[in-house]
Each structure stands twice: as structure tokens, then as C-alpha cells.
Design an enzyme around this catalytic site. Structure first.
Site, short mmCIF file in Angstrom:
data_model
loop_
_atom_site.label_atom_id
_atom_site.label_comp_id
_atom_site.label_asym_id
_atom_site.label_seq_id
_atom_site.Cartn_x
_atom_site.Cartn_y
_atom_site.Cartn_z
N LYS A 220 0.82 -1.21 0.00
CA LYS A 220 0.00 0.00 0.00
C LYS A 220 0.85 1.26 0.00
CE LYS A 220 -4.21 -1.76 2.22
NZ LYS A 220 -5.09 -1.65 3.40
N LYS B 247 -5.71 -9.83 -5.54
CA LYS B 247 -6.91 -10.15 -4.75
C LYS B 247 -8.00 -9.11 -5.01
CE LYS B 247 -5.75 -7.47 -0.70
NZ LYS B 247 -5.57 -7.25 0.69
N LYS C 208 -11.51 -3.67 -1.98
CA LYS C 208 -12.38 -2.50 -1.96
C LYS C 208 -11.64 -1.28 -2.48
CE LYS C 208 -14.29 -3.45 2.57
NZ LYS C 208 -13.14 -3.36 3.46
P1 AMP Z 1 -10.80 -5.54 4.42
O1 AMP Z 1 -11.73 -5.34 3.27
O2 AMP Z 1 -9.37 -5.44 4.01
O3 AMP Z 1 -11.14 -4.74 5.62
O4 AMP Z 1 -10.99 -7.07 4.83
C1 AMP Z 1 -12.01 -7.56 5.67
C2 AMP Z 1 -11.91 -9.07 5.75
O5 AMP Z 1 -12.13 -9.65 4.46
C3 AMP Z 1 -10.53 -9.57 6.17
O6 AMP Z 1 -10.67 -10.71 6.98
C4 AMP Z 1 -9.85 -9.92 4.88
O7 AMP Z 1 -8.87 -10.91 5.02
C5 AMP Z 1 -11.03 -10.45 4.07
N1 AMP Z 1 -10.79 -10.24 2.64
C6 AMP Z 1 -10.58 -9.06 2.01
N2 AMP Z 1 -10.38 -9.24 0.69
C7 AMP Z 1 -10.48 -10.58 0.48
C8 AMP Z 1 -10.38 -11.40 -0.68
N3 AMP Z 1 -10.15 -10.88 -1.87
N4 AMP Z 1 -10.53 -12.75 -0.53
C9 AMP Z 1 -10.77 -13.28 0.69
N5 AMP Z 1 -10.87 -12.57 1.81
C10 AMP Z 1 -10.73 -11.23 1.72
#
Ligand code: AMP
Ligand code: TRP
Length: 328
Positions: free
Chosen positions: A111, A192, A195
Site C-alpha cells: 500500500k 486479490k 475495496k
Molecule cells: P478488508 O476489506 O481489508 O477490511 O478485509 C475484511 C476481511 O475480508 C478480512 O478478513 C480480509 O482478510 C477479508 N478479505 C478481504 N479481501 C479478500 C479477498 N479478496 N478474498 C478473501 N478474503 C478477503
């Protein structure tokens, strides 16, 4: 009873990576463990975010979580900044972590790389995340694969603090699902789904309409090899589709692959499965969005429950490290 904690940033629309990789596990845990789930608004400040967007997305993320099945009567759902103990324990853990170990985090490198001026908080982010987890004597942290390294660090910090200052924290474990732990961007199967950094066409939001879902899946990038085989290493695009279908149907991705010999029918089944999986979520988002008072009330109740647990752990940590008791 096992204590479970996890968090999600309000940095954009929840997508199927969040849902399949993490939130589904959170929903399932509600009936078998003592569960706390947190919208981590302070973490979203580590990258540029418009104040109005942060405000609205915090509530929208809570709506999405409730729509996905988190029930404020069966779990503690709250907003990180509503419980000031998170920021306070984060400082004690920044004083436990080293610059070197924070700098080595791959998410910091990813990032921070393309930015001209990197916020100091992007570096210290994992200390705040460790505080989130350790405040609640957490046993298990259900997350997607991208958070593995951060949880390893939270473990290291708990162990280090305990050995320096005496037994204070429970040492947590990551709990990562066997499939869909890393849902890939449909347009860039080497990245991956995300968001903040995903492609719009490659990211399926949990609120996407059936038409949007079908369009995105139909256009998903696969490869030029013939036949359908589950091989995440060399064929990540098709493996991604197979894993999504596998989680939606409960069938093994290899077994699913053996039923197809072309991408067209596979994509159409993946789209149908996602539409079916997300339809109830989408309907509940519409209902809850029209009733923000219910969501705010749930968050208020959650913050007060969380604060009660957090203050006990924070006082223990403050005393252990040598801070004098706060005047009552
Ligand atoms: P975040 O959107 O980064 O706040 O992630 C929230 C949760 O979703 C965390 O447990 C991440 O590991 C999971 N997560 C985010 N992106 C992915 C993805 N592409 N595949 C699987 N898990 C994800
Ligand atoms: N860093 C996590 C992410 O981006 C979000 C998060 C913050 C979290 N605090 C947490 C996840 C505590 C699990 C436990 O996905």
C-alpha cells in the site's frame, strides 16, 4: 467459550471476497462462540479518505454486515472508534513492536509503495490491529489469507508483552478458510479482490444486481488453455471461479471442474450461484438502509458491551507496563 474477534475496514463496498473469505465464517461462529465484530474506522484513516465518505461508509459497512447475517442480539457489533481503548492499547503495542518488524509487513510495502507521502499510521497499522484483537482476550480471528501476517505479528506482540511484563494477553490464532481465503479480482486474477485497489468490473459487491453479477462473471478473465481444471497456481482465473462456486454449493472444486469442458457454462453457473447467494443479503441491505436508527442503536449497544470487556484488559496492560492507575 471460545472468544472470536474480527474486523473490516469501511473503505468501500463489501465484496464477495470479504463475504466468502471472512464474513460467512463470522456469521457461522455466532451460535458456537462469544463473538465480537468491528467496523475499523480508525484503520481506514491510514489511506486518504474523504470525511463524508468515511462517515457514510462506516454506517453502510455495518448495514452490510447485518444484512450478511450478523445479528446484534447474538454477537457484539460495534465501531472501533466508539471504544477509545483501541487507540490507547495501540500505543502500548507500538511501544512493544519494532520499526523493523512493522516495515517488513507486506501490506505496508504494497500500500505504501506507490504513494508519495505515506502516513505514519500505515506503518503502525498492525499495532492497532493487534490492540483490536488483544483487548478482547481473543482465541480465534477469522480472516482471509491477506491478514495472516498481521495476526502472526499480533501473536508475537502478545508473547513479547507477556514475557516482558507478566501474563497479560491471550495469544490469538488466525482462522483462515480452506477455500476462498483469497478471492481474486475477476479482471486481474493475479490480484486479490479489493475495496480500495480492485478493478470495478473485477469486483462483485454484495449489493450488485443480478445483471451486474452476470456481466462481471461473464467477462471474467480466464486463460487460453482448453478444458476446465482446478489449478490455482497455473490457472488462477478459472480456479477462482471454481472456488467461488465451490463455496456457494459446498462441493469440491475438482469435482465441479470435472463437469465442465468450457468456460461459458461454468461462468453461467457461477453467476447463478452468486445471484442466489446474494439475493437475500441485497434485500436486507435495502431494508436496513431505510432504517438507520435500528443500525445506530445496534452499534451503540455493541460499543457499550465491547467497552466493558476492553477496559478490563486495558487496565491490566496499563498496570503491567508500569502506568500509574487513573484517578477515579
Ligand atoms: P478488508 O476489506 O481489508 O477490511 O478485509 C475484511 C476481511 O475480508 C478480512 O478478513 C480480509 O482478510 C477479508 N478479505 C478481504 N479481501 C479478500 C479477498 N479478496 N478474498 C478473501 N478474503 C478477503
Ligand atoms: N486489517 C484488517 C483488514 O484490512 C482489518 C482489521 C483491523 C482486523 N483490525 C482487525 C481484522 C482485527 C481482524 C482482527 O482486513
Amino acid at each position: 467459550m471460545t472468544r472470536i474477534f474480527s474486523g473490516v475496514q469501511p473503505s468501500g463496498d463489501l465484496h464477495i471476497g470479504n463475504y466468502l473469505g471472512a464474513i460467512r465464517q463470522w456469521v457461522a461462529a455466532q451460535d458456537v462462540a462469544d463473538t465480537l465484530y468491528c467496523v475499523v474506522d480508525l484503520h481506514a484513516l491510514t489511506l486518504e479518505i474523504d470525511p463524508a465518505a468515511l462517515r457514510s461508509r462506516t454506517l453502510e459497512t455495518a448495514v452490510g454486515l447485518m444484512a450478511a447475517g450478523l445479528d446484534p442480539d447474538r454477537c457484539t457489533l460495534f465501531v472501533q472508534s466508539h471504544v477509545p481503548a483501541h487507540a490507547e492499547l495501540a500505543w502500548l503495542l507500538e511501544c512493544t513492536a519494532t520499526y523493523g518488524e512493522l516495515r517488513r509487513m507486506t501490506q505496508f510495502k504494497d500500500k505504501g509503495n506507490d504513494q508519495e507521502s505515506v502516513r505514519a499510521s500505515l506503518l503502525t497499522y498492525p499495532a492497532l490491529m493487534a490492540a483490536d484483537i488483544l483487548l478482547y482476550d481473543t482465541d480465534d480471528v477469522p480472516v482471509g489469507d491477506d491478514q495472516r501476517q498481521h495476526i502472526e505479528l499480533a501473536r508475537d506482540l502478545a508473547i513479547r508483552f507477556n514475557s516482558r511484563y507478566g501474563d497479560t494477553f491471550v495469544v490469538p490464532r488466525a482462522s483462515i478458510p480452506p477455500l476462498a481465503a483469497r478471492v481474486m479480482d475477476l479482471q486481474r486474477p493475479d490480484k486479490k479482490m479489493s475495496k480500495s485497489t480492485g478493478t470495478p468490473l473485477g469486483t462483485v459487491a454484495i449489493t450488485d444486481s443480478p445483471d451486474e453479477i452476470a456481466k462481471k462473471v461473464r467477462r471474467a478473465v480466464t486463460d487460453t488453455e482448453s478444458g476446465v481444471r482446478y489449478d490455482p497456481e497455473s490457472r488462477p482465473g478459472v480456479a477462482n471461479l471454481l472456488e467461488i462456486l465451490s463455496v456457494a454449493t459446498g462441493e469440491d472444486p475438482r469435482v465441479i471442474a470435472s463437469r465442465y469442458d468450457a468456460y461459458g457454462p461454468l461462468k453461467s453457473d457461477v453467476a447463478d450461484a452468486l445471484v442466489e447467494l446474494l439475493a437475500p443479503v441485497r434485500a436486507r441491505v435495502a431494508g436496513l438502509s431505510a432504517d438507520p436508527a435500528t443500525v445506530s442503536a445496534a452499534l451503540e449497544k455493541g460499543a457499550s458491551k465491547a467497552a466493558g470487556v476492553a477496559s478490563v484488559t486495558l487496565d491490566r496492560a496499563r498496570a503491567a507496563i508500569g502506568l500509574t492507575p487513573r484517578p477515579r
